[in-house]
Motif scaffolding. Structure first.
Motif, PDB file in Angstrom:
ATOM      1  N   GLY A   1     102.827  35.932 -40.211  1.00 55.14           N
ATOM      2  CA  GLY A   1     103.165  35.821 -38.798  1.00 55.14           C
ATOM      3  C   GLY A   1     102.224  36.628 -37.928  1.00 55.14           C
ATOM      4  O   GLY A   1     101.066  36.861 -38.264  1.00 55.14           O
ATOM      5  N   CYS A   2     102.766  37.078 -36.808  1.00 53.95           N
ATOM      6  CA  CYS A   2     101.944  37.859 -35.868  1.00 53.95           C
ATOM      7  C   CYS A   2     102.675  39.123 -35.407  1.00 53.95           C
ATOM      8  O   CYS A   2     102.318  39.701 -34.384  1.00 53.95           O
ATOM      9  N   GLY A   3     103.686  39.560 -36.155  1.00 58.17           N
ATOM     10  CA  GLY A   3     104.341  40.825 -35.861  1.00 58.17           C
ATOM     11  C   GLY A   3     105.523  40.731 -34.925  1.00 58.17           C
ATOM     12  O   GLY A   3     105.888  41.719 -34.292  1.00 58.17           O
ATOM     13  N   LYS A   4     106.157  39.562 -34.854  1.00 53.80           N
ATOM     14  CA  LYS A   4     107.299  39.390 -33.962  1.00 53.80           C
ATOM     15  C   LYS A   4     108.601  39.654 -34.702  1.00 53.80           C
ATOM     16  O   LYS A   4     108.828  39.130 -35.793  1.00 53.80           O
TER      17      LYS A   4
ATOM     18  N   LEU B   1     108.971  48.181 -36.182  1.00 55.89           N
ATOM     19  CA  LEU B   1     107.663  48.778 -36.463  1.00 55.89           C
ATOM     20  C   LEU B   1     107.074  48.232 -37.760  1.00 55.89           C
ATOM     21  O   LEU B   1     105.883  47.917 -37.831  1.00 55.89           O
ATOM     22  N   LEU B   2     107.905  48.129 -38.802  1.00 54.16           N
ATOM     23  CA  LEU B   2     107.461  47.556 -40.072  1.00 54.16           C
ATOM     24  C   LEU B   2     106.916  46.150 -39.858  1.00 54.16           C
ATOM     25  O   LEU B   2     105.846  45.781 -40.359  1.00 54.16           O
ATOM     26  N   THR B   3     107.642  45.366 -39.089  1.00 54.67           N
ATOM     27  CA  THR B   3     107.254  43.982 -38.808  1.00 54.67           C
ATOM     28  C   THR B   3     105.946  43.921 -38.020  1.00 54.67           C
ATOM     29  O   THR B   3     105.029  43.165 -38.360  1.00 54.67           O
ATOM     30  N   ALA B   4     105.854  44.729 -36.982  1.00 59.50           N
ATOM     31  CA  ALA B   4     104.660  44.706 -36.126  1.00 59.50           C
ATOM     32  C   ALA B   4     103.413  45.153 -36.871  1.00 59.50           C
ATOM     33  O   ALA B   4     102.344  44.532 -36.758  1.00 59.50           O
ATOM     34  N   HIS B   5     103.525  46.221 -37.658  1.00 55.04           N
ATOM     35  CA  HIS B   5     102.349  46.755 -38.348  1.00 55.04           C
ATOM     36  C   HIS B   5     101.987  45.951 -39.589  1.00 55.04           C
ATOM     37  O   HIS B   5     100.840  45.972 -40.033  1.00 55.04           O
ATOM     38  N   GLY B   6     102.954  45.237 -40.150  1.00 55.77           N
ATOM     39  CA  GLY B   6     102.678  44.364 -41.282  1.00 55.77           C
ATOM     40  C   GLY B   6     102.236  42.977 -40.871  1.00 55.77           C
ATOM     41  O   GLY B   6     101.827  42.183 -41.713  1.00 55.77           O
TER      42      GLY B   6
ATOM     43  N   THR C   1      97.337  50.709 -50.005  1.00 57.39           N
ATOM     44  CA  THR C   1      97.532  52.143 -49.775  1.00 57.39           C
ATOM     45  C   THR C   1      97.156  52.449 -48.336  1.00 57.39           C
ATOM     46  O   THR C   1      96.131  51.970 -47.838  1.00 57.39           O
ATOM     47  N   PHE C   2      97.996  53.237 -47.672  1.00 57.95           N
ATOM     48  CA  PHE C   2      97.718  53.539 -46.274  1.00 57.95           C
ATOM     49  C   PHE C   2      98.200  54.937 -45.930  1.00 57.95           C
ATOM     50  O   PHE C   2      99.349  55.305 -46.219  1.00 57.95           O
ATOM     51  N   TYR C   3      97.311  55.724 -45.326  1.00 54.27           N
ATOM     52  CA  TYR C   3      97.671  57.001 -44.714  1.00 54.27           C
ATOM     53  C   TYR C   3      97.908  56.750 -43.230  1.00 54.27           C
ATOM     54  O   TYR C   3      97.086  56.105 -42.573  1.00 54.27           O
ATOM     55  N   LEU C   4      99.001  57.283 -42.715  1.00 54.72           N
ATOM     56  CA  LEU C   4      99.273  57.075 -41.296  1.00 54.72           C
ATOM     57  C   LEU C   4      99.627  58.388 -40.610  1.00 54.72           C
ATOM     58  O   LEU C   4     100.587  59.055 -40.990  1.00 54.72           O
TER      59      LEU C   4
ATOM     60  N   GLY D   1     104.276  49.015 -43.528  1.00 55.93           N
ATOM     61  CA  GLY D   1     103.819  47.744 -42.979  1.00 55.93           C
ATOM     62  C   GLY D   1     102.354  47.495 -43.273  1.00 55.93           C
ATOM     63  O   GLY D   1     101.960  46.408 -43.721  1.00 55.93           O
ATOM     64  N   HIS D   2     101.527  48.509 -43.044  1.00 56.23           N
ATOM     65  CA  HIS D   2     100.082  48.343 -43.278  1.00 56.23           C
ATOM     66  C   HIS D   2      99.774  48.159 -44.757  1.00 56.23           C
ATOM     67  O   HIS D   2      98.933  47.326 -45.124  1.00 56.23           O
ATOM     68  N   ALA D   3     100.438  48.936 -45.628  1.00 51.59           N
ATOM     69  CA  ALA D   3     100.176  48.816 -47.068  1.00 51.59           C
ATOM     70  C   ALA D   3     100.585  47.437 -47.583  1.00 51.59           C
ATOM     71  O   ALA D   3      99.868  46.821 -48.383  1.00 51.59           O
ATOM     72  N   LEU D   4     101.734  46.926 -47.123  1.00 52.17           N
ATOM     73  CA  LEU D   4     102.159  45.581 -47.520  1.00 52.17           C
ATOM     74  C   LEU D   4     101.178  44.525 -47.012  1.00 52.17           C
ATOM     75  O   LEU D   4     100.825  43.587 -47.729  1.00 52.17           O
ATOM     76  N   ARG D   5     100.764  44.702 -45.781  1.00 57.30           N
ATOM     77  CA  ARG D   5      99.808  43.749 -45.183  1.00 57.30           C
ATOM     78  C   ARG D   5      98.535  43.666 -46.017  1.00 57.30           C
ATOM     79  O   ARG D   5      98.040  42.576 -46.314  1.00 57.30           O
ATOM     80  N   HIS D   6      98.010  44.813 -46.432  1.00 55.60           N
ATOM     81  CA  HIS D   6      96.792  44.823 -47.230  1.00 55.60           C
ATOM     82  C   HIS D   6      97.025  44.193 -48.602  1.00 55.60           C
ATOM     83  O   HIS D   6      96.197  43.413 -49.091  1.00 55.60           O
ATOM     84  N   ALA D   7      98.144  44.544 -49.237  1.00 60.09           N
ATOM     85  CA  ALA D   7      98.425  44.036 -50.582  1.00 60.09           C
ATOM     86  C   ALA D   7      98.644  42.526 -50.590  1.00 60.09           C
ATOM     87  O   ALA D   7      98.325  41.849 -51.567  1.00 60.09           O
TER      88      ALA D   7
END
Length: 197
Positions: free
Chosen positions: A26-29, A45-50, A96-99, A174-180
């Motif tokens: 999706g696009c983070g909605k 936040l999880l949705t938007a960043h993923g 993997t993501f450092y935030l 969110g970012h780590a899932l997005r990358h994986a």
């Protein structure tokens, strides 16, 4: 890879009734209503960043406390991820993501392995943030990891503000899932020497 990665899940127990629709591409909605304001904020936040799209409604026994709602949403969301991911062909698999969040630094590292496991070190936190029991952060993550089939490591490296700590965890997840979950252009097969995950 043009496969549509979506899932719909309904979960009804004596304690909660949950309906959700997930789109991994999706696009983070988000349209999220858990009944717990701070938890809605974290899921958004999880949705938007993923960059997922998530519609979620939960009617839970909040007159008792938030435990059943938060844990059951983790179960339902994990089930949705598991369904939407499918056979895992062509995904990067690891993320993997450092935030940083002001004074806080969070690390989330995960493997879409089919072997569910959670290692969680959130450090000390205030007992409550608004109507959210901060202990439920770990309960949500465990339920999600188990039902999504993900090996998940979460650690707050340092920080003092409990809101910042939990917010950093959800954003980093969110970012780590997005990358994986991204498609690997060099490997269209299952990303494992075993030939399956």
């Amino acid at each position: 890879m043009n496969k549509v990665r979506t899932a719909s899940v309904e979960r009804k127990t004596a304690e909660t009734s949950i309906k959700l629709i997930l789109n991994l591409d999706g696009c983070g909605k988000g349209a999220i209503h858990s009944g717990i304001g701070f938890f809605d904020h974290m899921l958004n936040l999880l949705t938007a960043h993923g960059l997922f799209d998530l519609t979620l409604a939960c009617d839970g026994d909040l007159d008792v406390d938030g435990h059943h709602s938060v844990e059951d949403i983790g179960i339902a969301l994990g089930d949705a991820f598991y369904q939407a991911i499918g056979d895992k062909a062509g995904i990067c698999r690891y993320g993997t993501f450092y935030l940083p969040m002001d004074e806080t630094l969070a690390l989330v590292s995960l493997d879409i392995s089919g072997r569910p496991y959670l290692v969680y070190d959130g450090g000390e936190m205030a007992p409550m943030i608004g109507g959210f029991d901060t202990e439920l952060t770990e309960e949500f993550l465990r339920a999600f990891a188990v039902h999504a089939g993900i090996t998940l490591h979460v650690k707050i490296l340092y920080g003092t503000n409990s809101h910042h700590k939990i917010e950093a965890i959800f954003k980093a997840l969110g970012h780590a899932l997005r990358h994986a979950l991204e498609h690997d252009p060099r490997n269209s097969g299952i990303p494992s020497t075993k030939g399956m995950l």
